[in-house]
Scaffold this active site. Sequence first.
Site, PDB file in Angstrom:
ATOM      1  N   ASN A  41      70.964  16.151 -55.947  1.00 37.54           N
ATOM      2  CA  ASN A  41      71.277  16.283 -54.523  1.00 37.54           C
ATOM      3  C   ASN A  41      72.090  17.549 -54.277  1.00 37.54           C
ATOM      4  O   ASN A  41      73.026  17.847 -55.017  1.00 37.54           O
ATOM      5  CB  ASN A  41      72.100  15.055 -54.092  1.00 37.54           C
ATOM      6  CG  ASN A  41      72.357  15.047 -52.599  1.00 37.54           C
ATOM      7  OD1 ASN A  41      71.583  14.491 -51.824  1.00 37.54           O
ATOM      8  ND2 ASN A  41      73.437  15.681 -52.176  1.00 37.54           N
ATOM      9  N   ARG A  82      42.808  49.320 -30.208  1.00 32.73           N
ATOM     10  CA  ARG A  82      43.528  48.332 -29.401  1.00 32.73           C
ATOM     11  C   ARG A  82      44.596  47.575 -30.188  1.00 32.73           C
ATOM     12  O   ARG A  82      45.395  46.849 -29.618  1.00 32.73           O
ATOM     13  CB  ARG A  82      42.521  47.342 -28.781  1.00 32.73           C
ATOM     14  CG  ARG A  82      41.616  47.978 -27.734  1.00 32.73           C
ATOM     15  CD  ARG A  82      40.396  47.134 -27.404  1.00 32.73           C
ATOM     16  NE  ARG A  82      39.320  47.293 -28.380  1.00 32.73           N
ATOM     17  CZ  ARG A  82      38.131  46.682 -28.296  1.00 32.73           C
ATOM     18  NH1 ARG A  82      37.897  45.843 -27.298  1.00 32.73           N
ATOM     19  NH2 ARG A  82      37.207  46.883 -29.217  1.00 32.73           N
ATOM     20  N   ASN A  85      70.543  34.150 -56.971  1.00 36.32           N
ATOM     21  CA  ASN A  85      69.541  34.369 -58.028  1.00 36.32           C
ATOM     22  C   ASN A  85      69.246  35.836 -58.288  1.00 36.32           C
ATOM     23  O   ASN A  85      68.541  36.166 -59.228  1.00 36.32           O
ATOM     24  CB  ASN A  85      68.225  33.645 -57.681  1.00 36.32           C
ATOM     25  CG  ASN A  85      67.611  34.119 -56.368  1.00 36.32           C
ATOM     26  OD1 ASN A  85      68.340  34.453 -55.424  1.00 36.32           O
ATOM     27  ND2 ASN A  85      66.307  34.170 -56.305  1.00 36.32           N
ATOM     28  N   LEU A  94      30.856  45.557 -41.107  1.00 35.07           N
ATOM     29  CA  LEU A  94      31.266  46.765 -40.380  1.00 35.07           C
ATOM     30  C   LEU A  94      32.788  46.828 -40.320  1.00 35.07           C
ATOM     31  O   LEU A  94      33.429  45.962 -39.730  1.00 35.07           O
ATOM     32  CB  LEU A  94      30.686  46.758 -38.963  1.00 35.07           C
ATOM     33  CG  LEU A  94      29.182  46.502 -38.851  1.00 35.07           C
ATOM     34  CD1 LEU A  94      28.745  46.638 -37.402  1.00 35.07           C
ATOM     35  CD2 LEU A  94      28.387  47.429 -39.762  1.00 35.07           C
ATOM     36  N   ALA A 132      83.311  20.821 -53.781  1.00 41.60           N
ATOM     37  CA  ALA A 132      82.962  21.626 -52.605  1.00 41.60           C
ATOM     38  C   ALA A 132      83.502  23.039 -52.783  1.00 41.60           C
ATOM     39  O   ALA A 132      84.624  23.236 -53.247  1.00 41.60           O
ATOM     40  CB  ALA A 132      83.546  20.989 -51.353  1.00 41.60           C
TER      41      ALA A 132
HETATM   42  C1  UD1 Z   1      31.241  44.274 -30.588  1.00 45.06           C
HETATM   43  C2  UD1 Z   1      29.855  44.137 -29.936  1.00 45.06           C
HETATM   44  C3  UD1 Z   1      29.942  43.048 -28.864  1.00 45.06           C
HETATM   45  C4  UD1 Z   1      30.415  41.736 -29.479  1.00 45.06           C
HETATM   46  C5  UD1 Z   1      31.733  41.938 -30.216  1.00 45.06           C
HETATM   47  C6  UD1 Z   1      32.062  40.678 -31.005  1.00 45.06           C
HETATM   48  C7  UD1 Z   1      28.717  46.310 -29.987  1.00 45.06           C
HETATM   49  C8  UD1 Z   1      28.371  47.525 -29.201  1.00 45.06           C
HETATM   50  N1  UD1 Z   1      29.465  45.393 -29.340  1.00 45.06           N
HETATM   51  O1  UD1 Z   1      32.131  44.739 -29.590  1.00 45.06           O
HETATM   52  O2  UD1 Z   1      28.665  42.861 -28.262  1.00 45.06           O
HETATM   53  O3  UD1 Z   1      30.569  40.756 -28.491  1.00 45.06           O
HETATM   54  O4  UD1 Z   1      31.634  43.035 -31.151  1.00 45.06           O
HETATM   55  O5  UD1 Z   1      33.339  40.705 -31.534  1.00 45.06           O
HETATM   56  O6  UD1 Z   1      28.315  46.199 -31.122  1.00 45.06           O
HETATM   57  N2  UD1 Z   1      32.728  49.558 -36.260  1.00 45.06           N
HETATM   58  C9  UD1 Z   1      32.332  50.461 -37.236  1.00 45.06           C
HETATM   59  N3  UD1 Z   1      31.960  51.711 -36.849  1.00 45.06           N
HETATM   60  C10 UD1 Z   1      31.960  52.106 -35.556  1.00 45.06           C
HETATM   61  C11 UD1 Z   1      32.362  51.176 -34.566  1.00 45.06           C
HETATM   62  C12 UD1 Z   1      32.736  49.899 -34.961  1.00 45.06           C
HETATM   63  O7  UD1 Z   1      32.316  50.148 -38.419  1.00 45.06           O
HETATM   64  O8  UD1 Z   1      31.596  53.254 -35.293  1.00 45.06           O
HETATM   65  C13 UD1 Z   1      33.140  48.202 -36.700  1.00 45.06           C
HETATM   66  C14 UD1 Z   1      34.586  47.904 -36.326  1.00 45.06           C
HETATM   67  O9  UD1 Z   1      35.448  48.265 -37.393  1.00 45.06           O
HETATM   68  C15 UD1 Z   1      34.562  46.390 -36.095  1.00 45.06           C
HETATM   69  C16 UD1 Z   1      33.136  46.104 -35.679  1.00 45.06           C
HETATM   70  O10 UD1 Z   1      32.358  47.250 -36.027  1.00 45.06           O
HETATM   71  O11 UD1 Z   1      34.862  45.675 -37.270  1.00 45.06           O
HETATM   72  C17 UD1 Z   1      32.997  45.840 -34.180  1.00 45.06           C
HETATM   73  O12 UD1 Z   1      33.509  46.965 -33.478  1.00 45.06           O
HETATM   74  P1  UD1 Z   1      34.415  46.804 -32.201  1.00 45.06           P
HETATM   75  O13 UD1 Z   1      34.801  48.148 -31.710  1.00 45.06           O
HETATM   76  O14 UD1 Z   1      35.513  45.839 -32.461  1.00 45.06           O
HETATM   77  O15 UD1 Z   1      33.353  46.183 -31.186  1.00 45.06           O
HETATM   78  P2  UD1 Z   1      33.623  45.265 -29.932  1.00 45.06           P
HETATM   79  O16 UD1 Z   1      34.054  46.114 -28.791  1.00 45.06           O
HETATM   80  O17 UD1 Z   1      34.491  44.126 -30.284  1.00 45.06           O
HETATM   81 CA    CA Z   2      35.662  43.578 -32.093  1.00 49.49          CA
END
Ligand code: UD1
Ligand code: CA
Length: 426
Positions: free
Chosen positions: A354, A21, A363, A14, A400
Site C-alpha cells: 500500500n 490545413r 527513479n 497517396l 510519513a
Molecule cells: C479528396 C478527394 C475527395 C474525397 C476526399 C476524402 C480528390 C480530388 N478529392 O479530397 O473527393 O472526398 O479526398 O477524404 O481526390 N495527395 C497526394 N498528392 C497530391 C495531392 C494529394 O499524394 O498531389 C494525397 C494527400 O497526401 C492525401 C490524399 O492524397 O493523403 C488526399 O488529398 P487531400 O488534399 O486531402 O484531398 P481532399 O481535399 O481531402
Molecule cells: Ca483529405
Amino acid sequence: MAKKPSLKLDALILAAGKGTRMCSDLPKVLHTLWDRPMLGHVLDTLQSLDVHNPCVVVGHGAAEVKKFLDRTPSSRDGVRTVLQKPQKGTGHAVMVAECELKNADEVLIWPGDMPLLKKETLKAFLKEHRQSGVAVSVLTCRQQNSFGYGRIIRDTRCEFVAIREEVDASESEKKITEVNTGIYLFNRKTLFEALAEVQPNNQKGEYYLTDTIEILRAKDQSVQACCLASSDEAVGVNSQRDLAAAARLLTDRIIDRHFAAGVTVISPQDTWIAPHVKIGAGTVVYPWTWIDSGVSIGKNCQIGPFAKIRGGSKIGDESIVGNFVEINRSQLGKRVYAKHLTYLGDAIVKDFSNFGAGAITANFDGKNKHTTRVGRKVLVGSNTVMVAPVNIPDHVKTGAGSVVTKKTKMRKGDVVAGVPAKVIKK
Ligand code: UD1
Ligand code: CA
C-alpha cells in the site's frame, strides 16, 4: 471447369500532399492517432487484404515519411515508394506511380489521411467490386456534415455519374450527403487510360483523380459507387480538429471492445484508452483516465479518476490506482493500493502493498532510470520518497515523510523513518 485465374491486386497509398490545413511542419500522414502515424494505421488495415508490398506516393516531407516506412513492420515484404514532386493533385499522384503498378490487374487507391476504415468494410468493398466486374468502384458513405468531401452525383435513375469537389460544387450539389471516401478499386488498364485524359481545369488547377469517373462513363465503361462505409470510419483528416475527432472515434471503438469484455468505463467520453491495452473483467475505469498502449490491467481493479498509466506497466488483479496517480513502466502485483497522489516509475511491487498519499519513486538521477523494488505487504507511509535504486523488503513500514535510499539497511518487517530513513523498530 477451368479455375478462373486470380487477379493481382496492388495498393497505392497517396501520401505526398502538404496537408496545408494541418498548419504543421510535420507531413500530414505522420500525425499520430495514439502512438501510430495515420499512415501506419492505413498500412495495418491493409494487411487484411492479400496485398504483398503496397506502394506509397511520397512528396512533401518525403524523407521523413520514408524514414517512418523503413521502421514500420506493417508490410510483410516491405513498402515501395514513388516520389511525386511537385504535387499536382490526386490524379497526378496516381500517374507518377504508373510504372510501379504495371504488373497489377486491379489497383486499390487509398488516401493516407483516412486512418479509420475497418478491415471488414475493405473486404466487403473488394468483394462487391469483384462481383460486379465494373471498371471502377468508389467507396462512399453518408456524412451528415459533408463539407470538404467530394459529393457523389447520381442522375435521375440514381446512377452514379460523377464526383464533384467542394470548391467546384453548386449550391444544390453541396447539399448531397453521399460522399467520396477517397478509396477506389480500379481496373489498372482503364485507370491509366482515363488518367491520360484528366485536365487540371478546376478551381484548384489540379489533376483530380475523381475526374476519371466522368471520363470512364464517356468511354462507356461501367462505374459504381458502393455506399458501404459508416460515417465514422470514413473520416478524412485535413485539419487538427479532424485529427482530434478521429482520435476520439478510434478511442470510442477501443472502449467498446473493453465494454464487451466486461470492463466498466463510467464516462467513456472522458476516458482515453490506447490500442493494445488489456483490461480484465470487473475492472472499473473512472473518468479522466489516460492509459497508454501496451498496458495490462488485471481483473476487478479500480482505475482513476485522474489516473495516468503509461506504457510497459502491468497492474495485478484487484489493485487500486486512484486519483492523481501515475504509473510508468512498473509492475504491480495483486491487490496493490495507490489510492492518491502517487508516482511509481520503474517500480516492481509485490502483492498486497500500500502506498500512502504522496508516496513517490525518485527513479531518475539526471542520467539514468533506476528500479525500485517493493516487497509483499509493505506499507509505504504518506509522502515517502523512494530514491532508486532501492529495495524495500516484505512487511516493512515507512514513516510519513521519510526518504528511503539504498543506504537504509532494512530487513523484513522493520519500521523505518526520517531523512534519510533509518530503522527505528526491528
Ligand atoms: C479528396 C478527394 C475527395 C474525397 C476526399 C476524402 C480528390 C480530388 N478529392 O479530397 O473527393 O472526398 O479526398 O477524404 O481526390 N495527395 C497526394 N498528392 C497530391 C495531392 C494529394 O499524394 O498531389 C494525397 C494527400 O497526401 C492525401 C490524399 O492524397 O493523403 C488526399 O488529398 P487531400 O488534399 O486531402 O484531398 P481532399 O481535399 O481531402
Ligand atoms: Ca483529405
